[in-house]
Enzyme design. Structure first.
Site, mmCIF file in Angstrom:
data_model
loop_
_atom_site.group_PDB
_atom_site.id
_atom_site.type_symbol
_atom_site.label_atom_id
_atom_site.label_comp_id
_atom_site.label_asym_id
_atom_site.label_seq_id
_atom_site.Cartn_x
_atom_site.Cartn_y
_atom_site.Cartn_z
ATOM 1 N N CYS A 181 0.802 -1.225 0.000
ATOM 2 C CA CYS A 181 0.000 0.000 0.000
ATOM 3 C C CYS A 181 0.837 1.278 0.000
ATOM 4 C CB CYS A 181 -0.942 -0.001 1.203
ATOM 5 S SG CYS A 181 -1.889 -1.517 1.368
ATOM 6 N N HIS A 237 -3.081 6.916 1.820
ATOM 7 C CA HIS A 237 -3.499 5.616 1.289
ATOM 8 C C HIS A 237 -4.971 5.409 1.605
ATOM 9 C CE1 HIS A 237 -4.101 1.486 0.501
ATOM 10 N NE2 HIS A 237 -4.049 1.092 1.758
ATOM 11 N N ASN A 286 -10.133 -0.133 -1.391
ATOM 12 C CA ASN A 286 -8.687 -0.162 -1.181
ATOM 13 C C ASN A 286 -8.028 -0.774 -2.414
ATOM 14 O OD1 ASN A 286 -6.046 -0.738 -0.440
ATOM 15 N ND2 ASN A 286 -6.572 -1.475 1.598
#
Length: 312
Positions: free
Chosen positions: A113, A238, A268
């Protein structure tokens, strides 16, 4: 020239949209359960004929077009991804082939990430050191391919997508010094392991770490750029979970900043999340050229990397 800048950005998402209502028909969940815990309402899902390098190449082509450049202007391709199933050729080489970029250095960077901000720092260093003139920096992940769609704790989180930036030499430093690091002993908190590989995480551990440890680190990234958090025009974290993004942005002290909340519609997307959200803010006209923006990635490996950049 002894600096670097982001000349342009671009993004791409697959056409298929998976809603919370769709997921409720697949696993024991509901729209209320998902939105109250992570804030996600929709996510884009790539089909079996849409590999990671295709997502990456679409985003990169848009960034090149926005910069007014051709593939021949690029001499370095960096792809941040953790969902490359094959070991070779790597995603960067495959993207270069798709775009017909002649003889670039081509490398993948797997910091999950936090991959895009690590790759951006690497491109910045390469350009400032004279190793590259213009670099394509891409974050792309196909999380749907490493997800157990019967596990309601993880399948509600993920989406697929890519974002890209063109980094080039500049008289001024429009990409601030990176602040990066990791907590290796807690690397088990976020995993993509096994055969076939599957995404898993210890959600509460990640939440506590992100909301308690990362605000001070993000503020230090601002300090390295010579800015106060209140000077930021935008914060692009993020896009993991709205319950992480909003408290973290508040604790950083970026009181005047636009806070990217693309997680609501994209889920995500791992390494794709920061460039995807940043590119959307630029496309929407939410930012002006030269605006200071904090990009801050965190998550897999319990790694983090952040820098303040000037909006293209």
């Amino acid at each position: 020239m002894n600096g670097s800048r982001i000349a342009a950005v671009g993004h791409y998402q697959p056409a298929k949209v998976l809603t919370n209502e769709d997921l409720a028909g697949m696993v024991d969940t509901s729209d209320e359960w998902i939105t109250s815990r992570v804030g996600i309402r929709t996510r884009h899902i790539a089909g079996p004929d849409e590999p990671v390098d295709e997502l990456a190449a679409h985003a990169a082509a848009k960034a090149l077009a926005a910069a007014g450049l051709t593939p021949g202007d690029i001499d370095l391709v960096l792809v941040a991804t953790s969902t490359a199933i094959d070991r070779s050729p790597n995603m960067a080489a495959r993207v270069a082939a798709r775009l017909a970029i002649p003889s670039p250095a081509a490398m993948d960077i797997n910091v999950v990430c936090a991959g895009f901000t690590h790759a951006l720092a690497t491109a910045d260093h390469a350009v400032r050191a004279g190793g590259s003139t213009r670099a394509l920096v891409i974050g792309a992940d196909k999380m749907s391919e490493v997800t157990d769609w019967s596990d309601r704790t993880t399948c509600v989180l993920v989406g697929d997508g890519a974002g890209a930036a063109v980094v080039e030499a500049s008289e001024d430093s429009a990409i601030g010094p990176v602040l990066w690091g990791s907590v290796p002993e807690m690397g088990h908190a976020v995993r993509i392991e096994g055969t076939p590989p599957r995404f898993a995480q210890e959600g509460q551990s990640v939440y506590r770490w992100a909301t308690t440890q990362l605000p001070a680190i993000a503020r230090k990234a601002c300090e390295r750029a010579g800015l106060e958090p209140a000077d930021l025009a935008a914060v692009v974290l993020h896009q993991a979970n709205l319950r992480i993004i909003e408290p973290l942005a508040q604790k950083i002290g970026a009181v005047n900043a636009v806070v990217a909340r693309d997680v609501v519609e994209s889920g995500n997307t791992s390494a794709g999340s920061i460039p995807l959200a940043f590119s959307k803010l630029v496309e929407q006209g939410a930012l002006s050229t030269g605006d200071p923006v904090l990009l801050f990635g965190f998550g897999g490996n319990l790694s983090y990397a952040g820098q303040v950049v000037r909006c293209p």
